[in-house]
Scaffold this motif. Structure first.
Motif, mmCIF file in Angstrom:
data_model
loop_
_atom_site.group_PDB
_atom_site.id
_atom_site.type_symbol
_atom_site.label_atom_id
_atom_site.label_comp_id
_atom_site.label_asym_id
_atom_site.label_seq_id
_atom_site.Cartn_x
_atom_site.Cartn_y
_atom_site.Cartn_z
ATOM 1 N N ALA A 81 0.850 -1.200 0.000
ATOM 2 C CA ALA A 81 0.000 0.000 0.000
ATOM 3 C C ALA A 81 0.880 1.242 0.000
ATOM 4 O O ALA A 81 0.589 2.230 -0.688
ATOM 5 C CB ALA A 81 -0.919 0.001 1.228
ATOM 6 N N GLY A 82 1.956 1.173 0.760
ATOM 7 C CA GLY A 82 2.887 2.293 0.812
ATOM 8 C C GLY A 82 3.519 2.566 -0.539
ATOM 9 O O GLY A 82 3.626 3.717 -0.967
ATOM 10 N N ILE A 83 3.919 1.520 -1.225
ATOM 11 C CA ILE A 83 4.561 1.699 -2.538
ATOM 12 C C ILE A 83 3.589 2.386 -3.502
ATOM 13 O O ILE A 83 3.927 3.374 -4.160
ATOM 14 C CB ILE A 83 5.006 0.332 -3.109
ATOM 15 C CG1 ILE A 83 6.100 -0.284 -2.227
ATOM 16 C CG2 ILE A 83 5.496 0.485 -4.539
ATOM 17 C CD1 ILE A 83 6.400 -1.754 -2.544
ATOM 18 N N VAL A 84 2.373 1.869 -3.569
ATOM 19 C CA VAL A 84 1.413 2.419 -4.535
ATOM 20 C C VAL A 84 0.955 3.817 -4.099
ATOM 21 O O VAL A 84 0.824 4.719 -4.924
ATOM 22 C CB VAL A 84 0.216 1.461 -4.728
ATOM 23 C CG1 VAL A 84 -0.854 2.095 -5.601
ATOM 24 C CG2 VAL A 84 0.700 0.151 -5.350
ATOM 25 N N GLY A 85 0.745 4.014 -2.806
ATOM 26 C CA GLY A 85 0.326 5.337 -2.327
ATOM 27 C C GLY A 85 1.396 6.391 -2.555
ATOM 28 O O GLY A 85 1.101 7.529 -2.924
ATOM 29 N N VAL A 86 2.648 6.018 -2.365
ATOM 30 C CA VAL A 86 3.751 6.942 -2.641
ATOM 31 C C VAL A 86 3.819 7.234 -4.148
ATOM 32 O O VAL A 86 4.072 8.375 -4.564
ATOM 33 C CB VAL A 86 5.080 6.368 -2.102
ATOM 34 C CG1 VAL A 86 6.282 7.084 -2.687
ATOM 35 C CG2 VAL A 86 5.112 6.467 -0.575
ATOM 36 N N GLN B 167 -4.275 9.842 2.204
ATOM 37 C CA GLN B 167 -3.536 10.998 1.691
ATOM 38 C C GLN B 167 -2.150 11.143 2.302
ATOM 39 O O GLN B 167 -1.309 11.858 1.757
ATOM 40 C CB GLN B 167 -4.348 12.279 1.908
ATOM 41 C CG GLN B 167 -4.419 12.785 3.349
ATOM 42 C CD GLN B 167 -5.507 12.087 4.167
ATOM 43 O OE1 GLN B 167 -6.037 11.056 3.767
ATOM 44 N NE2 GLN B 167 -5.833 12.634 5.320
ATOM 45 N N THR B 168 -1.900 10.493 3.426
ATOM 46 C CA THR B 168 -0.569 10.634 4.039
ATOM 47 C C THR B 168 0.504 10.002 3.148
ATOM 48 O O THR B 168 1.629 10.497 3.086
ATOM 49 C CB THR B 168 -0.535 9.973 5.434
ATOM 50 O OG1 THR B 168 -0.954 8.609 5.324
ATOM 51 C CG2 THR B 168 -1.457 10.695 6.401
ATOM 52 N N LEU B 169 0.129 8.934 2.452
ATOM 53 C CA LEU B 169 1.075 8.316 1.509
ATOM 54 C C LEU B 169 1.286 9.207 0.303
ATOM 55 O O LEU B 169 2.390 9.302 -0.241
ATOM 56 C CB LEU B 169 0.557 6.943 1.070
ATOM 57 C CG LEU B 169 0.722 5.819 2.089
ATOM 58 C CD1 LEU B 169 -0.084 4.605 1.675
ATOM 59 C CD2 LEU B 169 2.195 5.459 2.259
ATOM 60 N N HIS B 170 0.215 9.870 -0.135
ATOM 61 C CA HIS B 170 0.341 10.756 -1.294
ATOM 62 C C HIS B 170 1.271 11.929 -0.946
ATOM 63 O O HIS B 170 2.094 12.336 -1.762
ATOM 64 C CB HIS B 170 -1.030 11.266 -1.737
ATOM 65 C CG HIS B 170 -2.026 10.159 -1.957
ATOM 66 N ND1 HIS B 170 -3.388 10.376 -2.058
ATOM 67 C CD2 HIS B 170 -1.861 8.816 -2.084
ATOM 68 C CE1 HIS B 170 -4.003 9.222 -2.237
ATOM 69 N NE2 HIS B 170 -3.109 8.259 -2.258
ATOM 70 N N ALA B 171 1.113 12.440 0.258
ATOM 71 C CA ALA B 171 1.990 13.530 0.707
ATOM 72 C C ALA B 171 3.445 13.059 0.707
ATOM 73 O O ALA B 171 4.352 13.785 0.283
ATOM 74 C CB ALA B 171 1.579 13.982 2.104
ATOM 75 N N THR B 172 3.647 11.835 1.156
ATOM 76 C CA THR B 172 5.004 11.294 1.211
ATOM 77 C C THR B 172 5.602 11.164 -0.195
ATOM 78 O O THR B 172 6.759 11.535 -0.426
ATOM 79 C CB THR B 172 4.994 9.928 1.922
ATOM 80 O OG1 THR B 172 4.445 10.112 3.237
ATOM 81 C CG2 THR B 172 6.381 9.344 2.036
#
Lengths: 354, 400
Positions: A81-86, B167-172
């Motif tokens: 999730a972190g990879i895709v969200g980033v 959105q916290t991941l998008h910010a990152t």
């Protein structure tokens, strides 16, 4: 794995887009496609687990971090999730991320970001925010792996509007479709048939004259039965066509290539000639691509069908242990049994239908 | 240097208290929410609280700036009231009130640069106001005429996120990109206490710490995730989580606009200097319902609400202005006029929003046309066209 060797000082010595065909494995063709995309567009960045120093567990990204730097080929923490969200955030900043999910069964933690964000942000923002993300996923069985390493999750993604879903079946398409996916301004789920990673064939490292990403391909022509396959089963379907020819049956094999959207016009044109349709995929049957193809083709050319469409697929069970997978996966004989069924020849269900 | 707010010896005691608090719903007795050990520069009675560490961060806030902040607080509260009224009158389908959280939002948003980028949840309408979002755009989502109101790139604020914490991941990711681009711009992620339980928020802290991404995690601990008290999300102060990720954190009185400005500026400064993310926990209180569909009488203890009403973020600035002789009739009138004018503009804009054209349903799903979708669009267009010809439904019944 035979990744192209490169000389850091002299620059990549891999086949250039104008050098003519080179024989590559499917994995090597993917590597070359990534390399050329990185060279062509500075906005392209690669992200994933073990893709940098190691070069990926299947070595698809071998040598790329060495040649393009850790700034563009990023090893990430172990969080899908972190990879895709980033990657979503990088898109907001104008980047074009290519994400590797290590195995099909590991994509589910990223499912939320893919479905609620990646697929919908363009629609949500009336076209203001683009999500040009390519999500590479090795998929499918046949390699004797442990659980979560052999799945075919394509229907989850084809059911999600806003995503494009493509899959390659041979090295040329591995190169072509991957480069097209990365260049595409829509998010693309790029499914790599892991048991075909080692298939070798000549690859033209150029997009000149390449078919559109959305187009299906008739890979074997035939007048008696239309056989639709994609990804790992295209090779099996070709073998089935050869075997059927021994019995005097001409099977037309269509490689779907794009699973969403699907090029049903090509399938429809074929079925209008053959009147018979067999669809095969490794994924479970219920709600799968076969159901959508059968329903859509029946809607579009019911009068041309000589027999009900037949699906030859994985069974509606979780992916089984390795020693049972030969019974789960559609093989040559099960596909031929489906061909016999649409032709009204004796088959495994003769006398049992209904 | 940031403060450490928890003494190890106190942990066990706090945990026990938290359990009790979560069970009883008495939020103010919960160590995760109680109002001590917070950075504060302005007390509820309008007196200044001395703090040599944080005062320098707001020493440029002169009389004019104080009045401007006061106007912001009054305007965003007025807009919130107007939007709630529009919902009650059937003009909006839903509204998420921010009553009580004005200082946390205005204080943090007003210290951002134009090239910083906000990734927020749906409750940050005061942040949107400070970023310059058009007031009609602010209500489009809630009237149901669009899934987002504004162009994120025009105001430096992403379309607000409904999925909690995503959105916290998008910010990152944005922040990682900003570093690649060689700028010192910062991403600010706004989220609530409930979001801190989400995997996305925790993964965002992992990624931002590993990549030293310039992110300010701005958590408004408003004590409630709909009906669930913060004690259910955390048995220790939320700010205590961040150091475990390698991220310094600070707890601030979220109802103190000056203290919020100070801690946010410090966090932004760290990020711009390449020192990575900071976690700000702004301790505040959601004085209204979760949304206009919610009924807090089912779970809020009125006594708790009274405690927090006495800590009102707007009143304390008003008292400060009074103390310093800055609140004359002229200022009061001008601020009231600004608020009423903004409310009128929002109302007029809202009432002017009409349903989009039916076939726009199919727009912007893909960047390039999809044959599949084009077919559905053309078939639905043909269906709609049936009703545009002849004399309507009766004729269609005949045609069938």
């Amino acid at each position: 794995m035979t990744a192209p060797t490169t000389d850091r000082t002299a620059g990549p010595s891999a086949p250039s887009p104008t050098a003519g065909p080179t024989t590559l494995t499917l994995a090597g063709a993917l590597n070359l496609g990534l390399r050329h995309s990185l060279e062509e567009d500075p906005a392209v960045v690669l992200m994933g687990e073990d893709i940098g120093t190691l070069g990926g567990v299947f070595r698809v990204t071998d040598g790329l971090q060495r040649d393009f730097g850790a700034d563009r080929v990023m090893d990430t923490p172990l969080a899908e999730a972190g990879i895709v969200g980033v990657a979503v955030g990088l898109c907001y900043r104008g980047y074009r991320p290519v994400v590797e999910i290590q195995f099909d069964g590991f994509v589910y933690p990223a499912f939320d970001q893919l479905v609620t964000q990646v697929a919908k942000l363009r629609y949500r923002t009336q076209g203001r925010v683009s999500m040009p993300i390519t999500v590479r996923i090795p998929y499918g069985g046949g390699i004797g792996a442990v659980e979560h390493h052999s799945e075919s999750p394509e229907a989850y993604f084809t059911h999600t509007s806003g995503l494009r879903v493509v899959t390659c079946s041979h090295p040329q398409d591995a190169y072509t479709l991957l480069r097209q996916s990365i260049a595409c301004d829509d998010p693309v789920i790029f499914l790599e048939p892991k048991r075909r990673y080692w298939t070798k064939a000549p690859v033209e490292a150029s997009l000149d004259g390449a078919p559109p990403m959305e187009a299906a391909a008739v890979v074997v022509e035939g007048a008696d039965v239309t056989l639709v396959a994609y990804g790992p089963l295209v090779a099996t379907a070709r073998d089935a066509a050869v075997a059927a020819a021994d019995d005097g049956i001409a099977v037309e094999v269509i490689d779907l290539r794009s699973l969403s959207p699907m090029d049903l016009a090509t399938v429809e044109a074929s079925v209008r000639r053959t009147g018979r349709l067999v669809i095969t995929h490794e994924a479970q049957q219920h709600g799968g691509l076969g159901a959508e193809i059968a329903a859509s083709i029946t809607e579009r050319c019911f009068e041309h069908l000589e027999a009900p469409p037949v699906r030859v697929t994985g069974f509606d069970v979780p992916y089984p242990p390795a020693k049972l997978e030969e019974h789960f996966l559609p093989g040559l004989d099960r596909i031929l049994d489906g061909v016999d069924r649409v032709l009204g020849r004796p088959h495994s269900l003769t006398g049992r239908e209904g | 240097m940031l403060r450490s707010h928890v003494h190890p010896t106190a942990v066990h005691e706090r945990r026990e208290t938290a359990r009790t608090a979560a069970a009883s719903g008495r939020a103010d007795h919960d160590p995760a929410v109680r109002g001590d050990q917070l950075v504060q520069l302005l007390a509820p009675d309008g007196t200044r609280t001395p703090d040599p560490e944080y005062e320098p961060w707001v020493e440029d806030v002169d009389a004019d700036r104080l009045v401007a902040l006061y106007e912001d607080l009054v305007v965003v509260r007025r807009l919130d009231v107007e939007a709630t009224a529009l919902q009650r009158q059937g003009q909006l389908g839903l509204w998420p009130p921010l009553l009580g959280q004005e200082a946390a939002q205005v204080g943090s948003a007003r210290v951002l640069r134009r090239d910083d980028f906000v990734f927020s949840s749906y409750r940050e309408n005061a942040v949107a106001y400070c970023r310059g979002v058009d007031l009609t755009d602010m209500v489009k989502v809630w009237r149901g005429t669009a899934n987002s109101g504004w162009d994120p790139f025009a105001v430096g604020m992403a379309t607000p996120q409904i999925i909690i914490g995503a959105q916290t991941l998008h910010a990152t990711g944005w922040a990682i990109g900003a570093v690649k681009d060689g700028t010192d711009a910062v991403a600010v992620a706004y989220f609530g206490d409930g979001a801190t339980s989400q995997g996305d928020v925790n993964e965002a802290m992992v990624f931002s710490a590993s990549f030293r991404a310039p992110v300010v995690f701005f958590c408004q601990n408003n004590q409630w995730a709909i009906s669930e008290p913060v004690g259910l999300q955390a048995v220790r102060p939320l700010a205590d989580r961040a150091p475990g990720f390698g991220i310094p954190s600070v707890r601030v009185d979220g109802n103190d606009v000056l203290a919020v400005m100070a801690v946010t500026r410090q966090a932004l400064d760290r990020a711009r200097r390449g020192e990575g993310p900071t976690f700000v926990e702004a301790v505040t209180y959601r004085m209204g319902p979760h949304t206009t569909s919610d009924d807090p009488t089912r779970y809020v203890d009125p006594a708790d609400r009274e405690v927090w009403a006495a800590r009102d973020p707007l009143l304390r600035v008003e008292r400060l202005l009074e103390r310093e002789g800055l609140l004359d009739d002229q200022v009061t009138t001008a601020v009231k006029q600004a608020a009423d004018s903004a409310a009128r503009r929002m109302r007029a804009g809202c009432l002017g929003l009409t349903a989009p054209e039916p076939l726009s349903l199919f727009d912007h799903v893909y960047a390039t046309p999809s044959s599949w979708l084009e077919r559905q669009r053309s078939q639905y267009a043909a269906y709609l066209a049936m009703y545009e010809d002849g004399d309507g439904t009766a004729a269609q019944d005949g045609a069938r």
